[in-house]
Write an enzyme that holds these catalytic residues in place. Structure first.
Site, mmCIF file in Angstrom:
data_model
loop_
_atom_site.group_PDB
_atom_site.id
_atom_site.type_symbol
_atom_site.label_atom_id
_atom_site.label_comp_id
_atom_site.label_asym_id
_atom_site.label_seq_id
_atom_site.Cartn_x
_atom_site.Cartn_y
_atom_site.Cartn_z
ATOM 1 N N SER A 21 -3.212 4.454 -9.667
ATOM 2 C CA SER A 21 -3.853 5.458 -8.814
ATOM 3 C C SER A 21 -2.989 5.698 -7.587
ATOM 4 C CB SER A 21 -5.240 4.989 -8.366
ATOM 5 O OG SER A 21 -5.788 5.855 -7.387
ATOM 6 N N TYR A 74 -10.298 -1.970 -5.032
ATOM 7 C CA TYR A 74 -9.844 -0.963 -5.986
ATOM 8 C C TYR A 74 -8.385 -0.605 -5.728
ATOM 9 C CZ TYR A 74 -9.534 3.407 -8.597
ATOM 10 O OH TYR A 74 -9.136 4.392 -9.463
#
Length: 262
Positions: free
Chosen positions: A148, A161
């Site tokens: 990401s 995350y």
């Protein structure tokens, strides 16, 4: 040495985290491009529904349920896929979760952080462990790992995350050379904000939000291109690449402004 870019003639594609979001959309896009796609997630009913959507496409999707947190199950699944459908030429290791890990003023949630790493880091490694040796024996293959843009640098509210995605960027950067020496193309996919079930609950503005179908086309085009990083949308990518080179005092001042908006 040019690294291989696998085609449907080389074998099948395997996608983890394929029941929804980017994984499901990429499965359909690859089937549209002629691939036989073996789709994996925990929910077999969702995978079977996805497979039905491919019935009139040039390729097809077949469902193989599996849990990426179970190393033995992943090893058995790779063996089954290759025995039934042929060699896995392209693996898109996409399974991931975005569990909240921070409450304002209360530190972080240990259980949520552990669950995030169990899927986003260990789940990828447990999927990679059986498929990489199979490709190495054949001297040919292609693997893409979903990370990401959040993994570029620490962002407010995304401690676990973001760290899990940063770990996968680092891992792929480190392993790229070893894979290349064995004839395997290793890539990392760094999406920004995409319309998926994972982003539906975000209570903040998501800049440059992309439809999932557009994201899937970017991934499939990147797989065909063979470059190390597949990233989108480009405007957000370059903003965050710039943020990586800011000195800490300036960066933390900027993040304080960001934190007030989320």
């Amino acid at each position: 040495m040019a690294l291989p870019r696998m085609t449907p003639q080389d074998g099948v594609a395997w996608i983890t985290g394929a029941s929804s979001g980017i994984g499901a959309a990429v499965a359909l896009e690859l089937a549209q491009r002629g691939w036989t796609v073996t789709a994996t997630a925990r929910r077999l009913d969702l995978l079977e529904g996805l497979a039905r959507k491919s019935e009139h496409l040039p390729g097809r999707i077949v469902a193989h349920a599996g849990d990426v947190t179970d190393a033995a199950a992943m090893a058995g699944l790779v063996e089954t896929i290759e025995a039934v459908h042929g060699p896995i030429a392209l693996a898109f290791l996409n399974a991931g979760v975005a569990t909240g890990t921070r409450e304002r003023g209360r530190g972080f949630d240990l259980a949520a952080a552990e669950a995030t790493f169990a899927v986003n880091v260990l789940g990828v490694l447990r999927s990679l462990a059986p498929v990489l040796p199979a490709m190495t024996r054949r001297g040919r293959g292609q693997i893409a790992v979903t990370a990401s843009l959040v993994g570029y640098r620490g962002l407010p509210g995304a401690a676990a995350y973001g760290a899990s995605k940063a770990a996968m960027i680092h891992f792929c950067e480190s392993l790229r050379g070893d894979c290349a020496a064995d004839g395997i193309t290793l890539q990392v996919v760094n999406p920004g904000f995409v319309v998926t079930p994972m982003t539906e609950g975000n209570g903040f503005s998501m800049p440059f939000l992309m439809p999932v179908e557009a994201a899937a086309r970017r991934v499939a085009d990147g797989l065909a291109g063979g470059g190390f990083e597949i990233t989108f949308p480009r405007r957000l990518t370059w903003l965050l690449k710039l943020a990586r080179i800011l000195p800490y005092p300036l960066y933390f001042a900027l993040m304080r402004q960001v934190a007030r908006r989320i």
